[in-house]
Write a protein that holds these residues in place. Structure first.
Motif, PDB file in Angstrom:
ATOM      1  N   ARG A   1       0.812  -1.211   0.000  1.00 14.90           N
ATOM      2  CA  ARG A   1       0.000   0.000   0.000  1.00 14.90           C
ATOM      3  C   ARG A   1       0.854   1.274   0.000  1.00 14.90           C
ATOM      4  NH1 ARG A   1      -5.010  -0.759   0.201  1.00 14.90           N
ATOM      5  NH2 ARG A   1      -5.459   1.357   0.940  1.00 14.90           N
TER       6      ARG A   1
ATOM      7  N   ARG B   1       2.200  -4.041  -8.212  1.00  9.49           N
ATOM      8  CA  ARG B   1       0.874  -4.553  -8.515  1.00  9.49           C
ATOM      9  C   ARG B   1      -0.113  -3.939  -7.530  1.00  9.49           C
ATOM     10  NH1 ARG B   1      -0.017 -10.909 -10.101  1.00  9.49           N
ATOM     11  NH2 ARG B   1      -1.797 -10.577 -11.484  1.00  9.49           N
ATOM     12  N   ASN B   2      -1.359  -3.886  -7.928  1.00  5.54           N
ATOM     13  CA  ASN B   2      -2.361  -3.344  -7.009  1.00  5.54           C
ATOM     14  C   ASN B   2      -2.405  -4.128  -5.700  1.00  5.54           C
ATOM     15  OD1 ASN B   2      -2.950  -1.448  -8.909  1.00  5.54           O
ATOM     16  ND2 ASN B   2      -4.979  -2.248  -9.446  1.00  5.54           N
ATOM     17  N   ASP B   3      -2.287  -5.473  -5.797  1.00  8.82           N
ATOM     18  CA  ASP B   3      -2.274  -6.316  -4.599  1.00  8.82           C
ATOM     19  C   ASP B   3      -1.420  -7.535  -4.909  1.00  8.82           C
ATOM     20  OD1 ASP B   3      -2.677  -7.969  -2.431  1.00  8.82           O
ATOM     21  OD2 ASP B   3      -4.867  -7.788  -2.434  1.00  8.82           O
TER      22      ASP B   3
ATOM     23  N   SER C   1      -6.248  -8.825  -9.381  1.00  7.95           N
ATOM     24  CA  SER C   1      -5.242  -7.812  -9.058  1.00  7.95           C
ATOM     25  C   SER C   1      -4.540  -7.381 -10.334  1.00  7.95           C
ATOM     26  CB  SER C   1      -4.221  -8.359  -8.052  1.00  7.95           C
ATOM     27  OG  SER C   1      -3.271  -7.356  -7.738  1.00  7.95           O
TER      28      SER C   1
ATOM     29  N   LYS D   1       7.109   5.183 -10.699  1.00  8.15           N
ATOM     30  CA  LYS D   1       5.688   5.386 -10.939  1.00  8.15           C
ATOM     31  C   LYS D   1       5.347   6.860 -10.789  1.00  8.15           C
ATOM     32  CE  LYS D   1       1.015   4.334  -9.363  1.00  8.15           C
ATOM     33  NZ  LYS D   1       0.159   3.815  -8.277  1.00  8.15           N
TER      34      LYS D   1
ATOM     35  N   GLN E   1      -0.306   7.076 -13.453  1.00  7.40           N
ATOM     36  CA  GLN E   1      -0.520   5.741 -14.006  1.00  7.40           C
ATOM     37  C   GLN E   1       0.538   5.380 -15.029  1.00  7.40           C
ATOM     38  OE1 GLN E   1      -4.691   6.189 -15.202  1.00  7.40           O
ATOM     39  NE2 GLN E   1      -5.289   4.925 -13.440  1.00  7.40           N
TER      40      GLN E   1
ATOM     41  N   ALA F   1      -3.856   0.924 -12.899  1.00  7.54           N
ATOM     42  CA  ALA F   1      -2.971   1.137 -11.751  1.00  7.54           C
ATOM     43  C   ALA F   1      -3.665   1.989 -10.700  1.00  7.54           C
ATOM     44  CB  ALA F   1      -1.674   1.800 -12.201  1.00  7.54           C
TER      45      ALA F   1
ATOM     46  N   GLN G   1      -0.481   1.096  -4.335  1.00  7.81           N
ATOM     47  CA  GLN G   1      -0.031  -0.182  -4.889  1.00  7.81           C
ATOM     48  C   GLN G   1       1.033  -0.813  -3.994  1.00  7.81           C
ATOM     49  OE1 GLN G   1       0.919   1.148  -9.121  1.00  7.81           O
ATOM     50  NE2 GLN G   1      -0.258  -0.709  -9.528  1.00  7.81           N
ATOM     51  N   ASP G   2       1.249  -2.127  -4.206  1.00 12.01           N
ATOM     52  CA  ASP G   2       2.337  -2.847  -3.546  1.00 12.01           C
ATOM     53  C   ASP G   2       3.564  -2.820  -4.449  1.00 12.01           C
ATOM     54  OD1 ASP G   2       0.428  -3.473  -1.669  1.00 12.01           O
ATOM     55  OD2 ASP G   2       0.154  -5.545  -2.336  1.00 12.01           O
TER      56      ASP G   2
END
Length: 794
Positions: free
Chosen positions: A530, A558-560, A568, A614, A617, A653, A657-658
């Motif tokens: 997160r 990745r989101n999760d 994810s 990042k 997006q 995205a 995110q992780d």
């Protein structure tokens, strides 16, 4: 499959694909072939088929002659076997060829065991002779990764002149399936690469002969050869110059049978170093060790009688030793040796209370008298200890002292950091004092005590202490045991995994089955969950134990990271895998379905730096060999679109995110892949519009293709915070090189980029397919400074 095919005086120029690749073919002749500017493999021998039952001729490549052929200007191997390597390859001759500006020269990639009906994997009877090499990659890249029953045997490489070789060569088999019967003879090499720990690694090789080899390693290479897990190695007339003298000339570990005749390694203090797995049956003949301080560096790793010739008439005298030591110290002894016979090796043993606990091998010339120092292992229990060498004995004593404690080298961590799941830390603790004592080991999470355990240890005793805690809430926590560096990651795995750290490294041992790719298969990750907003993650990958040609390690976002597939989306990974001696990749889920649909592959090597940026997006990957100059990978395809520079826009995205490290073994043999990282950082980058660029200058406005020019500018941080600043060098609209600077508010730094047009062309080979695009007028700048013009002459 084809039979009786001849390619005579064929030219293959500027191809955006492979050159000429015979597949499952027999009786093939290349004569007078020229392959130039190939953007993929120029000549590759393959056994594969799109037909389920295979071609009518079977999976057989046989009787191939490649002669009077030129390959130049490609980043790929000049001659390669694979990657499709089902069945048998035999009777292959490559002779009278020239390879210039290529990747590896001779590459065997025995892999992809995905045809169950064809279990054989055999490459045999290959001759590589009368070859001229100019300014190319490694000389050998021969591996048999991830194949169940591989056979590589009867390889002959002779009469090679290699002027300007870059990178470490390798000839590597597998446990239970060594590469067999390899002859290397009449080879001249001038190394022209950057600093390198080793020139040739030979692992799991049996019957390796090297004759009349001349290596000029340009003071850039630490060791010439590493021979491990094999035997019957023979060197005749192997002359090595240009070692850095920072290490030994030759490394041996788990070798049975090593013979050296009439060979020289100039300006090196240590000729042979024996590793912890030992070596046996070593012999040396016609060697001049007068200017070598340590011909063989070994203790008890070589058994008695394991080195020849032997100095058989040694007289010992004047034994002395440290009479009293503290717990956790070693006894130091000194003795004088007089060789009263022929020159040879002597094994000197130091005994404590009648048991051998130290020793070394020495080379003694005839009539030489030498004083030798030896040491034991550490002692802890107070008391008297007699020390002896040969028939000489002196007294030693360990003094009394209270208990004292130290931690071992590695701390293991299992840290899901999820609500209700167990966070577990295992740390080795040792009593290095002279009395029994208690030690309380405390686990901190964000500087708060969450677990503690007391252990009682005897002098010299070591235990692995396990500390556990269940957190009521998910999230990233900085875990710490006493003065260990904090562990900042959460971890997730759906296969076998061990996470650990040393004082300065992060280590991941990862499992993972064959072909179970990251999107919906096995993977192991240590990550920060997160992460909000923009970020830039950086790490250096130091080393990797290869368990497959496609066992990747690198950075992931990745989101999760605890979910896969469409659950994810927005997966992006930049990584290295062992294929082709090290291949970079930059892949992403652009469509948002959880599957990779964009990718880039490029050559790499170890160690390698990764960076993942990042902004909103948009995700950008970078790689570097020195952490100073970074390259953005180009993208080979992107949802069916053409090649472009590797900035992905990923609509799926999330704002949070992780991000972290990942690995998996991709192993058909259920092995664990180990990777070591250091220099992990996670930062918030400075906004691009907060950077001001001024004083742009270029050193030349007229340059040749191979001529370097330097572009400089001053960059100033106009924001109110400190952070990493991205500084790009632009060639027209392309960004071939990038630097990252840590700038304080208001700070200015001068930055420079030095490149040649040929270097720029090589970086941008995927997005600029016209071989002549580099010539003519071009605009250059740094950041958003007003561009200047240069002209590249033909």
């Amino acid at each position: 499959g084809c039979q009786r095919v001849a390619f005579i005086r064929v030219k293959c120029l500027n191809g955006f694909a492979d050159g000429i690749n015979p597949v499952c073919s027999q009786d093939v002749l290349y004569d007078g072939v020229l392959i130039e500017n190939s953007t993929d493999d120029p000549i590759t021998l393959k056994n594969q088929s799109m037909v389920p039952d295979g071609p009518p001729c079977g999976y057989l490549t046989q009787n191939i002659i490649i002669t009077n052929t030129i390959v130049r200007n490609t980043s790929h191997p000049a001659i390669k076997f694979g990657t499709g390597t089902a069945g048998v390859f035999r009777n292959i001759l490559i002779s009278n060829c020239t390879f210039e500006q290529t990747g590896s020269i001779f590459s065997i990639q025995l892999m992809r065991p995905d045809i169950p009906s064809v279990p054989e994997r055999v490459i045999e009877n290959v001759t590589f002779s009368n070859i001229v090499v100019r300014n190319s990659g490694k000389l050998f890249d021969i591996t048999s990764l991830d194949v169940v029953r591989p056979v590589i045997r009867n390889l002959s490489v002779s009469n090679i002149i290699a002027d300007g070789v870059h990178g470490m060569s390798q000839i590597c088999g597998l446990p239970g399936a060594p590469i067999q019967n390899v002859d290397l003879s009449n080879i001249r090499v001038r190394y022209a690469g950057s600093a390198c720990p080793l020139w040739l690694e030979a692992d799991w090789v049996q019957d390796l002969r090297m004759n009349n080899i001349r290596l000029d390693l340009a003071n850039q290479v630490d060791s010439a050869f590493s021979f491990t897990n094999g035997g019957a190695v023979e060197l005749r007339g192997v002359n090595i110059t240009g070692l850095t003298n920072q290490a030994e000339a030759i490394r041996l570990d788990n070798i049975d049978g090593f013979a050296v005749y009439d060979s020289v390694a100039s300006s090196v203090d240590r000729y042979v170093q024996v590793g912890p797995a030992g070596a046996n049956n070593l012999s040396f003949s016609g060697m001049d060790f007068r200017h070598t301080k340590v011909p063989v560096s070994a203790g008890l790793e070589i058994p008695a009688g394991g080195v020849f010739p032997v100095a058989r008439n040694i007289r010992y005298s004047d034994l002395s030793a440290s009479p009293r030591i503290k717990p956790n110290e070693v006894f130091q002894a000194q003795v004088t040796l007089a060789n009263e016979g022929e020159s040879g090796f002597a094994r000197v043993e130091l005994c404590v209370d009648g048991k051998v606990d130290g020793g070394k091998w020495l080379w003694l010339d005839r009539d030489e008298i030498r004083s030798v120092e030896l040491a034991t292992s550490a002692y802890y229990v107070p008391g008297e200890y007699p020390l002896s060498i040969s028939k000489l004995t002196v007294a030693g004593q360990v003094l009394a002292a209270p208990a004292a404690f130290e931690y071992g080298e590695r701390m293991e961590v299992v840290a899901p950091a999820a609500a209700g799941e167990t966070t577990r830390v295992t740390v080795p603790v040792k009593n290095i004092g002279g009395a029994a004592g208690d030690k309380e080991v405390v686990l901190y999470a964000d500087d708060q005590v969450v677990a503690r355990r007391k252990v009682t240890l005897q002098p010299g005793e070591e235990q692995h202490v396990v500390l556990e805690h269940r957190f009521s809430e998910s999230g990233s926590r900085f875990l710490r045991v006493d003065d260990w560096p904090a562990w900042p990651f959460a971890t997730f795995t759906n296969t076998q995994a061990i996470f650990s750290q040393t004082r300065d490294r992060i280590i991941i041992d990862a499992g993972g089955g064959k072909g179970k790719r990251f999107c919906n298969g096995d993977y192991v990750t240590a990550y920060i969950p997160r992460v909000e907003g923009d970020f830039v993650a950086t790490v250096r990958m130091l080393s990797q134990k290869a368990t497959s040609y496609a066992s990747p390690v690198g950075l992931v976002v990745r989101n999760d990271l605890t979910r896969q597939g469409a659950e994810s989306p927005a997966l992006a990974i930049v990584y290295m895998e062992p294929m082709y001696g090290g291949q970079q990749a930059w892949q992403a889920d652009v469509s948002g379905d959880g599957e990779i649909d964009s990718t880039f592959y490029g050559q790499g090597g170890y160690p390698l730096w990764f960076k993942l940026e990042k902004r909103g997006q948009e995700l950008t990957a970078y790689t570097s060999y020195n952490s100073q100059t970074w390259v953005i990978p180009q993208v080979a395809w992107d949802n069916g679109e053409g090649a472009h520079e590797g900035v992905y826009t990923i609509p799926s995205a999330a704002a949070v995110q992780d991000v972290g490290l990942f690995s998996y073994a991709d192993s058909v043999n259920e092995e664990m892949a180990r990777v070591e990282f250091d220099n992990w950082r996670l930062d918030q980058p400075l906004p691009l519009n907060a950077l001001e660029f001024s004083e742009l200058e270029v050193s030349k406005t007229q340059v040749g293709l191979y001529e370097q020019f330097t572009t400089t500018a001053v960059v100033t941080n106009r924001s109110d915070r400190e952070g990493p600043a991205k500084v790009g060098f632009f060639f027209n609209t392309h960004e071939p090189h990038t630097r990252w600077l840590d700038l304080k508010p208001g700070e200015s730094q001068k930055v420079e980029f030095t490149l040649s047009p040929m270097h720029i062309k090589g970086i941008l080979w995927l997005v600029q397919r016209d071989p002549n695009w580099i010539y003519g007028q071009h605009r250059v700048t740094i950041g958003n400074a007003t561009p200047l013009e240069i002209n590249v002459r033909k």
